[in-house]
Design a protein around this motif. Structure first.
Motif, mmCIF file in Angstrom:
data_model
loop_
_atom_site.group_PDB
_atom_site.id
_atom_site.type_symbol
_atom_site.label_atom_id
_atom_site.label_comp_id
_atom_site.label_asym_id
_atom_site.label_seq_id
_atom_site.Cartn_x
_atom_site.Cartn_y
_atom_site.Cartn_z
ATOM 1 N N SER A 84 4.509 -32.765 87.654
ATOM 2 C CA SER A 84 4.980 -35.034 88.311
ATOM 3 C C SER A 84 6.289 -34.341 87.916
ATOM 4 C CB SER A 84 4.583 -35.590 87.533
ATOM 5 O OG SER A 84 3.879 -36.719 86.988
ATOM 6 N N THR A 85 6.781 -32.741 89.196
ATOM 7 C CA THR A 85 7.387 -31.895 89.017
ATOM 8 C C THR A 85 8.609 -32.234 90.674
ATOM 9 O OG1 THR A 85 6.143 -30.148 89.758
ATOM 10 C CG2 THR A 85 6.353 -30.563 87.023
ATOM 11 N N THR A 86 9.672 -31.887 90.538
ATOM 12 C CA THR A 86 10.044 -30.847 91.514
ATOM 13 C C THR A 86 9.553 -29.435 92.675
ATOM 14 O OG1 THR A 86 11.588 -29.289 90.744
ATOM 15 C CG2 THR A 86 12.421 -31.180 90.484
ATOM 16 N N GLY A 103 -4.511 -30.493 81.771
ATOM 17 C CA GLY A 103 -2.911 -30.302 81.611
ATOM 18 C C GLY A 103 -2.206 -31.683 82.219
ATOM 19 N N HIS A 104 -0.818 -31.496 81.495
ATOM 20 C CA HIS A 104 0.835 -32.127 82.697
ATOM 21 C C HIS A 104 1.970 -31.737 82.382
ATOM 22 C CE1 HIS A 104 1.904 -36.901 84.463
ATOM 23 N NE2 HIS A 104 2.220 -35.443 85.222
ATOM 24 N N ILE A 105 2.524 -31.530 83.415
ATOM 25 C CA ILE A 105 4.263 -31.129 83.404
ATOM 26 C C ILE A 105 4.469 -32.616 84.318
ATOM 27 C CG2 ILE A 105 5.918 -29.666 83.986
ATOM 28 C CD1 ILE A 105 3.709 -27.294 84.033
ATOM 29 N N TRP A 106 5.981 -32.613 83.252
ATOM 30 C CA TRP A 106 6.801 -34.336 83.649
ATOM 31 C C TRP A 106 7.310 -33.881 83.909
ATOM 32 C CZ3 TRP A 106 8.862 -37.273 80.860
ATOM 33 C CH2 TRP A 106 8.238 -37.631 79.126
ATOM 34 N N LEU A 107 8.797 -34.359 84.732
ATOM 35 C CA LEU A 107 10.354 -34.195 84.343
ATOM 36 C C LEU A 107 10.331 -35.658 83.966
ATOM 37 C CD1 LEU A 107 12.821 -32.899 86.300
ATOM 38 C CD2 LEU A 107 12.401 -34.921 87.764
ATOM 39 N N THR A 155 16.473 -28.401 85.315
ATOM 40 C CA THR A 155 17.463 -26.884 85.255
ATOM 41 C C THR A 155 16.233 -26.991 84.428
ATOM 42 O OG1 THR A 155 18.128 -27.671 82.734
ATOM 43 C CG2 THR A 155 19.945 -28.643 84.681
ATOM 44 N N THR A 156 15.660 -27.241 84.199
ATOM 45 C CA THR A 156 14.237 -25.926 83.378
ATOM 46 C C THR A 156 12.962 -25.214 84.748
ATOM 47 O OG1 THR A 156 13.864 -26.474 81.925
ATOM 48 C CG2 THR A 156 11.697 -25.469 81.566
ATOM 49 N N LEU A 157 13.622 -24.322 85.572
ATOM 50 C CA LEU A 157 12.794 -23.819 86.387
ATOM 51 C C LEU A 157 11.481 -23.109 86.260
ATOM 52 C CD1 LEU A 157 15.159 -23.118 88.662
ATOM 53 C CD2 LEU A 157 14.682 -25.213 88.227
#
Length: 420
Positions: free
Chosen positions: A243-245, A185-189, A220-222
């Motif tokens: 690749s997130t905050t 999986g990959h979560i990216w901003l 803004t999605t936390l």
């Protein structure tokens, strides 16, 4: 047209008349004798560099850490007499991660500086990119997106996000945590940062026949719980790249643990800050590995120890992070460019560009992988270290694998790379 001032002074007026330029020096600039060419941000006693950073926003801790590291470098250089007989001045502005505000502050700073030691944020850098070209202004940018390397005035003194992800996934494969044919999986901003990390993930997935499940999120999605829960469904992922905050990272790590997915997580260098280790979700960081091409704050390298000691003596109140040695390293990079420009007799903006293109092996005393800026469009480095969060260590990161370049990172061709 903007004109550099080539001296001696007696020839100045005639030369400017032939070039069709005003004889008035730009704001913050004074002509120099003895054959040194100057234009913006250089006087007889000072060299002024700009810093557009943020004291608020999702990456404020990174920007502040880098700024403090840069200030440590400036203080050291000035105590030793400066460069080319001039002290370094740092003109700092806080844009609050607001593009409109950054544009206004850039417009005010630009005529007074030789270049920028720091521009923070992918969106800000993208918005200012054409202005850097129009003004011929060299800038170190803290966004490590290789997409930005189409601009010859942008310096990314590090391994880019895409290559960080490639090296990070290679590390997981080396550790036996993922295998050819797995699902990841990959979560990216949304933006340059996340998209560039995704580019690296797609490359690695293609090379190793992985199924890549990616999810785009906004700043803004936390809450990442729903996205991590989706990854637990078929086909279940074996690892997640982030690749997130930093706040999104801790949310994803918490969900990974609470949902009992418990897969390894890798995060880009911008995805972590030590603050995460002192909150209620600190224990969720156990599955996270952080990717970077600069050393952690508490690295045992002599120059890193010097920087850490100088940081402590300066009395900064913020938690130290890996941005501190990285900021000092960017200072050393600027220092080598300035010294080369001085030796060339050209301390103008074009002289800085000339010095940059002559820089095939810039070193930072081991703070960052060795850098080659002589190939426009190509990442200056391809090595990445792996660290794990550790609250017991100042800076919050303990290195578990020193700088390395995976074979897939070596063969990877970045977005604007030619002749490789």
């Amino acid at each position: 047209m903007r004109c550099a001032l080539a001296l001696p002074v007696m020839a100045l007026a005639g030369a400017l008349a032939l070039a069709g330029c005003s004889t008035a020096a730009p704001s913050g600039t004074r002509a120099q004798p003895k054959g040194l060419t100057t234009d913006f941000g250089v006087t007889r006693t000072e060299i002024t560099l700009g810093a557009l950073t943020e004291y608020s926003g999702p990456f404020k801790e990174l920007g502040t850490g880098v700024l403090h590291g840069q200030q440590v470098w400036v203080n050291q250089i000035n105590a030793a007499g400066g460069i080319c007989g001039r002290k370094i001045e740092l003109a700092i502005r806080d844009d609050g991660d607001d593009v409109g505000r950054a544009k206004a502050q850039y417009a005010a700073l630009e005529p007074t500086v030789l270049g920028f030691m720091q521009i923070l944020g992918s969106s800000v850098t993208t918005a200012l990119s054409q202005s850097l070209i129009d003004n011929e202004t060299t800038a170190v940018v803290l966004s490590k997106s290789s997409e930005l390397l189409s601009n010859p005035y942008v310096i990314i003194p590090a391994t880019t996000y895409d290559i960080e992800v490639i090296n990070g996934l290679s590390y997981l494969m080396e550790q036996g945590k993922i295998h050819d044919g797995d699902t990841i999986g990959h979560i990216w901003l949304d933006g340059e940062y996340g998209a560039n990390g995704l580019r690296g993930a797609k490359y690695f997935a293609q090379r190793h026949h992985l199924t890549l499940r990616d999810t785009k999120v906004t700043a803004t999605t936390l809450d990442m719980r729903a996205f991590v829960a989706a990854f637990a469904g078929a086909p279940r992922v074996r690892a997640i790249a982030l690749s997130t905050t930093p706040d999104q990272t801790v949310s994803a790590a918490t969900a990974n643990q609470q949902l009992r997915l418990n897969v390894p997580l890798i995060g880009n260098s911008a995805a972590f800050t030590p603050r995460l280790l002192f909150g209620p979700a600190a224990r969720a960081m156990v599955n996270l590995s952080v990717l970077d091409s600069s050393v952690p704050f508490s690295a045992l390298a002599p120059r890193a120890e010097y920087v850490a000691d100088a940081y402590k003596k300066a009395g900064y109140l913020e938690l130290p992070n890996s941005g501190v040695p990285y900021g000092y390293a960017t200072g050393k990079i600027w220092g080598q460019l300035l010294q080369r420009a001085c030796a060339n007799g050209n301390m103008s903006r074009s002289g800085i560009q000339e010095a940059l293109l002559q820089s095939t092996n810039i070193t930072t005393d081991g703070l960052v992988a060795d850098l080659n800026f002589a190939k426009p469009g190509s990442p200056a480095a391809r090595e990445t270290s792996v660290g794990v969060p550790d609250a017991a260590i100042p800076g919050g990161i303990r290195e578990v694998k020193p700088l390395f370049e995976a074979p897939d990172a070596r063969s990877y061709v970045a977005a604007h790379q030619t002749g490789y």
